[in-house]
Write an enzyme that holds these catalytic residues in place. Structure first.
Site, PDB file in Angstrom:
ATOM      1  N   LYS A 180     -28.788  71.486  21.076  1.00 55.21           N
ATOM      2  CA  LYS A 180     -29.590  71.099  22.237  1.00 55.21           C
ATOM      3  C   LYS A 180     -29.723  72.202  23.281  1.00 55.21           C
ATOM      4  O   LYS A 180     -30.702  72.241  24.016  1.00 55.21           O
ATOM      5  CB  LYS A 180     -29.031  69.826  22.877  1.00 55.21           C
ATOM      6  CG  LYS A 180     -29.287  68.602  22.004  1.00 55.21           C
ATOM      7  CD  LYS A 180     -29.238  67.331  22.804  1.00 55.21           C
ATOM      8  CE  LYS A 180     -29.612  66.124  21.966  1.00 55.21           C
ATOM      9  NZ  LYS A 180     -28.509  65.740  21.039  1.00 55.21           N
ATOM     10  N   SER A 213     -25.915  70.126  13.163  1.00 53.17           N
ATOM     11  CA  SER A 213     -26.486  70.169  14.510  1.00 53.17           C
ATOM     12  C   SER A 213     -25.454  70.271  15.631  1.00 53.17           C
ATOM     13  O   SER A 213     -25.765  70.800  16.693  1.00 53.17           O
ATOM     14  CB  SER A 213     -27.369  68.945  14.740  1.00 53.17           C
ATOM     15  OG  SER A 213     -26.669  67.757  14.431  1.00 53.17           O
ATOM     16  N   GLU A 242     -32.547  62.311  30.579  1.00 51.18           N
ATOM     17  CA  GLU A 242     -31.732  61.237  30.040  1.00 51.18           C
ATOM     18  C   GLU A 242     -30.741  61.849  29.050  1.00 51.18           C
ATOM     19  O   GLU A 242     -30.928  62.989  28.612  1.00 51.18           O
ATOM     20  CB  GLU A 242     -32.614  60.221  29.297  1.00 51.18           C
ATOM     21  CG  GLU A 242     -33.014  60.620  27.865  1.00 51.18           C
ATOM     22  CD  GLU A 242     -33.921  61.836  27.762  1.00 51.18           C
ATOM     23  OE1 GLU A 242     -34.623  62.140  28.746  1.00 51.18           O
ATOM     24  OE2 GLU A 242     -33.914  62.479  26.693  1.00 51.18           O
TER      25      GLU A 242
END
Ligand SMILES: *Cc1c(COP(=O)(O)O)cnc(C)c1O
Length: 408
Positions: free
Chosen positions: A99, A386, A121
């Protein structure tokens, strides 16, 4: 001259209005549309500027620690006696997941636009931590909206966000998870769209977010393709990634879209295929508009987004990025699933055999790869790992501690 179809697939979509075929677009109130148009225009201009590209490259190398390695799982591959399994180690990206790739990009864009606040969020807390990290780096205040259920479940990430200086806003309506957190964050953004910017956590939302986030994540696929070829002399037969909103999957897929490589998106099947027990949007959903974009989503009887569930907080979202809906509709990607149980097994297997504790989200991709490996024993499988699982260890041992006594 380039005709459209001779362009690489990632350059063919979306169109100027953000459509990937019939998916995507922008379905939002007019006052928000103005802001999105401004962001889209600014992004198109800024992303081509050499200053922006140079700064982002430098951040990736010196702050994030990129490139992250591709790693061959020798023990795991030997043990299953099937395909060869490789990992793209996004768990080693600074802050522990993929991310940060789009958060640093979004925050850098915010800096160029002179924005004074980043709003977002978060589900598992990973996007919140990544954005809080980016905010600290650029000195821009960060406000993170998070469902109360997720706050309780992902305590370490809440603590990290606060240490990094972000404000965490608890969301106490509805199911109190990711979907409500998105609604709450959008409301906060609409109160001051001139001075703040909404930093979406995946390839979802109205145009230009699915495009922007994919472009910031594309570094994963570009690196992985080059690294895999350097390691093995060829392309992998399969690329596997878990799909919540779909950003880590789009990141790695986009490096291989024009290659003869099968791309597998793995959705969370939770406790099973009954409505409310999973979040497998592409596998069980239908077309609809949610959070400002048209895609495939899970709906209840009234056509509202349905309740979803997965052991992995980062995957429990009732829709999916429009590019995934598009790629699946044209047959370019394959959609698979992994249940909670399969993911937990994979979590322990990777930990025991390779010394790598995966995020529960990533464990879904590993679980699916293990199933695929048995069916395709002579092939290579590249899995996008990930994120790392440090955030999940307390939850796993509390709820699935008996798995730790098994042999792997
Ligand atoms: C958030 C998250 C995901 C799911 O998000 P995508 O946008 O589908 O990639 C997957 N893995 C990890 C580690 C995450 O933090």
């Amino acid at each position: 001259m380039n005709t459209k179809s001779s362009l690489p697939l990632h350059r063919q979509v979306p169109d100027e209005r953000g459509f990937f075929g019939k998916f995507g677009g922008s379905f939002i109130p007019p006052e928000l549309q103005e802001q999105m148009d401004e962001i889209a225009r600014a992004y198109q201009r800024i992303c081509r500027s050499h200053d922006f590209i140079r700064e982002l490259r430098s951040i990736r190398k010196h702050f994030q620690g990129r490139p992250t390695p591709v790693y061959y799982c020798n023990n795991l591959s030997n043990k299953i006696d099937g395909a060869r399994i490789y990992l793209k180690r996004e768990d080693l990206n600074h802050s522990g997941a993929h991310k940060l790739n789009h958060c640093m990009g979004e925050a850098l864009l915010a800096k160029y636009l002179g924005k004074k606040k980043l709003i977002a969020e978060t589900g598992a807390g990973q996007h919140g931590v990544a954005l809080a990290t980016a905010g600290a780096y650029f000195g821009i205040p960060v406000e993170i909206h998070m469902g109360e259920v997720d706050i309780a479940k992902e305590h370490p990430n809440v603590v990290r966000m606060r240490i990094l200086g972000a404000t965490v806003v608890p969301v106490s309506f509805g199911a109190r998870t990711l979907k409500e957190a998105v609604d709450s964050a959008f409301q906060a953004y609409l109160k001051d769209p001139v001075n703040s910017i909404y930093c979406i956590g995946s390839v979802v939302g109205p145009h230009p977010f699915p495009l922007m986030v994919r472009e910031f994540q594309r570094v994963v696929g570009i690196e992985a393709r080059e690294q895999f070829i350097e390691m093995t002399g060829e392309l992998p037969d399969n690329v596997v990634a878990c799909v919540g909103g779909g950003s880590n999957a789009m990141g790695i897929f986009s490096g291989f879209l024009d290659d003869p490589v099968e791309l597998h998106g793995v959705e969370p099947l939770g406790r099973g295929s009954k409505p409310g027990d999973h979040a497998a949007s592409l596998s069980h959903g239908s077309e609809g508009v949610m959070h400002g974009f048209n895609s495939i989503m899970l709906k209840d009887d009234k056509g509202e987004p349905s309740a979803v569930y997965s052991v992995a907080s980062g995957l429990d979202y009732p829709s999916v990025g429009p590019e995934h809906a598009y790629l699946n509709s044209i047959g370019r990607t394959t959609v698979g699933t992994a249940t909670d149980e399969e993911a937990i097994h994979a979590f322990f297997q990777l930990s025991r055999l390779e010394g790598i504790i995966p995020a529960l989200e990533s464990a879904h991709a590993v679980a699916y790869a293990l199933k695929l490996a048995k069916q395709r024993p002579s092939q290579d499988i590249l899995v996008n790992l990930s994120g790392r699982g440090d955030k999940d260890i307390d939850f796993v041992m509390e709820k699935y501690g008996h798995y730790a006594d098994m042999e792997y």
